[in-house]
Design a protein around this motif. Structure first.
Motif, short mmCIF file in Angstrom:
data_model
loop_
_atom_site.label_atom_id
_atom_site.label_comp_id
_atom_site.label_asym_id
_atom_site.label_seq_id
_atom_site.Cartn_x
_atom_site.Cartn_y
_atom_site.Cartn_z
N ILE A 1 0.86 -1.18 0.00
CA ILE A 1 0.00 0.00 0.00
C ILE A 1 0.90 1.23 0.00
O ILE A 1 1.94 1.26 0.64
CB ILE A 1 -0.98 0.02 1.19
N VAL A 2 0.46 2.24 -0.75
CA VAL A 2 1.26 3.46 -0.94
C VAL A 2 0.39 4.67 -0.64
O VAL A 2 -0.70 4.82 -1.22
CB VAL A 2 1.81 3.56 -2.38
N MET B 1 5.32 3.67 1.89
CA MET B 1 4.90 2.36 1.40
C MET B 1 5.01 1.35 2.53
O MET B 1 6.01 1.34 3.27
CB MET B 1 5.75 1.89 0.22
N VAL B 2 3.99 0.50 2.64
CA VAL B 2 4.01 -0.61 3.59
C VAL B 2 3.83 -1.90 2.80
O VAL B 2 2.87 -2.04 2.03
CB VAL B 2 2.92 -0.49 4.66
N GLU C 1 0.77 4.02 13.47
CA GLU C 1 2.11 4.58 13.38
C GLU C 1 2.83 4.07 12.13
O GLU C 1 3.63 4.77 11.52
CB GLU C 1 2.94 4.23 14.63
N ILE C 2 2.52 2.82 11.75
CA ILE C 2 3.09 2.25 10.54
C ILE C 2 2.39 2.83 9.30
O ILE C 2 3.04 3.16 8.30
CB ILE C 2 2.98 0.71 10.57
N ALA C 3 1.09 2.97 9.37
CA ALA C 3 0.31 3.52 8.25
C ALA C 3 -0.81 4.38 8.83
O ALA C 3 -1.83 3.86 9.28
CB ALA C 3 -0.27 2.40 7.38
N PRO C 4 -0.66 5.71 8.83
CA PRO C 4 -1.70 6.58 9.39
C PRO C 4 -3.03 6.39 8.67
O PRO C 4 -3.06 5.93 7.51
CB PRO C 4 -1.14 7.99 9.15
N TRP D 1 -7.94 1.49 -4.69
CA TRP D 1 -7.87 2.36 -3.51
C TRP D 1 -8.53 1.68 -2.32
O TRP D 1 -9.61 1.10 -2.44
CB TRP D 1 -8.57 3.68 -3.78
N ILE D 2 -7.88 1.74 -1.17
CA ILE D 2 -8.49 1.28 0.08
C ILE D 2 -8.39 2.41 1.10
O ILE D 2 -7.56 3.31 0.97
CB ILE D 2 -7.82 0.00 0.62
N LYS D 3 -9.24 2.33 2.09
CA LYS D 3 -9.23 3.32 3.16
C LYS D 3 -8.94 2.63 4.49
O LYS D 3 -9.63 1.68 4.87
CB LYS D 3 -10.57 4.05 3.24
#
Length: 557
Positions: free
Chosen positions: A486-487, A502-503, A529-532, A551-553
């Protein structure tokens, strides 16, 4: 740090040996450029991709008339504008990636050299600027189609301090921190708590009149603290406690990397630990390019120093971090560093001599470079096809959901100037297609056909939740070569892509459902913290070839 896992089956070995980044004899091995708009009407120094696949672009209001007149007779009246009190031209546009069409937007106050971030609900928050815009907060909320009318909404005097050349970063709780700016050695938050927080580190890193501490590189780390880089120095910073926790070693060479010496920086991909959830074992920041000490002063005197060719990688997760230095194939100042869906880094735009600032750059560097962080050192850098267009001061670039790089802007002049100058104001909009978009790779390219999770609606994902992604590959699937990333889309301006991250998600399994249909089950990011929270592009990558995104939320439960 591994970003793509490829086992040496016969197919994967073949893909590795003939990967376009490593072999110049392959078709499109250096990527391809395409002109999208010959006259965008404005020269965008700021860009932000939204989750409806539209891009907000804007310039500044005090450069005189743009080349895009409002067709409905709209005009901006601003008695404080230094150039035009009545202006019937646009300085911002909404660009539709799918249709390649634009719609002019209205900005009332000056956005010159401002900053931005996308809020968790998808609204673009834009902060500061110059003159009558330096204390202003602006909002742009996306709509479902280009014809749905929406425009900028401005909130004058919202900010506690003038924010000109500041940096924004989205935080785990959805707030945005706004750091620095010209002669602003402090930070504040949106939503505002009516407080100002001092950060003397920004004062310490100012080079007198040369500054070199503007647009500081700010990255949110998985431990919830901030990495802040300014000039040549960097710190680990607790923004809630207003404490410097660690000062890292100074980047070797002693040459400044921030505006106006203008290098660039990325947080390299964060890989979720398969054996220890909520843990990111390797956290690494990269800084590339810039200008040598004294280059700002020299450029103002008409002497243009050779730009910096070095890059530094700092593994901030180490017990005793130290910079690992490498050399780019091309010297570059005012370049933009962007994460590609593969986890590689593209360095694009900029100049070979001089610095940022009016008329201060020379020798456009039109060839992008792709950097592969996990490759052997001799294979990490590859020079791509050169653009036909010089992209100098006030150019910009962002990653699109189909894997292309959108490139616009370049106006090294006080006003729009198209004749009699070395580098005319640029109104063209281009797209660069990296080698992975070559049709030669279509047989192994994933195509996402669906995403679902038992505990959430289709587009909403919770933290630590299993997500099943259905995709098809025409042939040649190697299961161990599949990854899901995910970006977060960046707000890019002045050689820094704010909020970009990016995760690489943890894979549970990959199953075949039909002859060319597969499902990969992954686990969503462990923590905010890893992905807000907010909207992310999700890519499936197979053997180094990415899908287009869905796209994801992400939102907390």
């Amino acid at each position: 740090m591994t970003t793509t896992i490829i086992t040496l089956t016969s197919l994967s070995l073949l893909l590795l040996l003939f990967h376009p980044l490593l072999t110049k004899s392959q078709p499109a091995s250096q990527g391809q450029w395409r002109l999208l708009q010959s006259n965008l009407g404005i020269s965008p120094m700021h860009m932000q991709l939204l989750h409806n696949n539209k891009v907000v672009m804007f310039d500044r209001t005090d450069s005189g008339r743009s080349n895009l007149t409002f067709s409905d007779g709209r005009c901006r009246f601003d008695p404080d504008d230094t150039q035009l009190q009545i202006d019937c031209t646009a300085h911002s546009v909404l660009y539709d990636v799918t249709t390649n069409k634009i719609r002019p937007l209205t900005i009332q106050t000056d956005t010159w050299c401002s900053s931005g971030a996308v809020l968790p609900n998808g609204t673009l928050l834009q902060t500061g600027g110059f003159h009558d815009g330096d204390h202003v907060v602006r909002m742009f909320t996306p709509r479902s189609n280009l014809l749905s009318y929406n425009d900028w909404v401005e909130y004058p005097d919202y900010l506690n301090r003038r924010r000109w050349y500041a940096t924004n970063q989205i935080l785990p709780d959805g707030r945005v921190i706004i750091v620095g700016g010209r002669r602003q050695y402090n930070y504040e938050f949106y939503p505002s708590d009516s407080k100002l927080y001092w950060l003397d580190f920004l004062r310490e890193t100012r080079d007198g009149r040369n500054e070199n501490n503007l647009y500081p590189f700010v990255h949110l780390l998985p431990d919830g603290n901030l990495f802040i880089f300014s000039n040549t120095r960097s710190i680990l910073f607790d923004y809630d406690g207003n404490r410097v926790l660690t000062e890292f070693p100074e980047i070797p060479g002693g040459d400044p990397r921030n505006y106006p010496s203008s290098g660039s920086s990325v947080l390299l991909p964060l890989v979720e630990n398969a054996t220890a959830p909520t843990s990111i074992e390797v956290v690494e920041v990269m800084v590339c390019g810039g200008a040598p000490q004294g280059a700002v002063r020299s450029a103002r005197a008409g002497e243009f120093a050779r730009a910096i060719s070095s890059c530094g990688r700092l593994r901030v997760s180490d017990r005793n971090p130290n910079w690992e230095m490498e050399t780019m194939p091309l010297e570059r100042v005012m370049g933009d560093m962007l994460l590609l869906p593969t986890g590689d880094v593209i360095v694009i735009n900029g100049a070979g001599r001089g610095t940022a600032g009016w008329e201060n750059g020379r020798e456009p560097v039109t060839a992008p470079v792709i950097y592969r962080p996990s490759a052997p050192q001799i294979w990490r850098f590859s020079v791509m096809a050169a653009s036909p267009t010089a992209r100098m001061y006030h150019s910009s670039a962002i990653l699109l959901g189909d894997g292309r790089i959108l490139v616009g802007g370049s106006n090294p002049h006080v006003f729009y100037n198209f004749t009699g100058v070395l580098y005319p104001t640029e109104l063209k909009l281009d797209a660069f297609s990296p080698p992975y978009l070559s049709p030669a790779y279509d047989p192994v390219r994933p195509r996402i056909v669906g995403v679902r999770a038992a505990a959430a609606p289709a587009a909403v994902r919770g933290y630590g939740e299993e997500i099943r992604v259905s995709f098809c590959v025409t042939r040649y699937l190697t299961r161990s070569a599949v990854s899901v990333r995910i970006v977060a889309p960046s707000f890019t301006t002045h050689s820094f892509a704010m909020n970009q991250r990016m995760v690489v998600l943890r894979i549970v399994d990959v199953k075949q459902k039909a002859s060319d249909m597969y499902t990969v089950t992954v686990v969503g990011p462990s923590t905010a913290e890893i992905a807000p929270p907010g909207y992310y592009m999700m890519f499936v990558v197979h053997a180094g070839i990415p899908s287009s995104c869905i796209w994801i939320k992400l939102q907390s439960r």
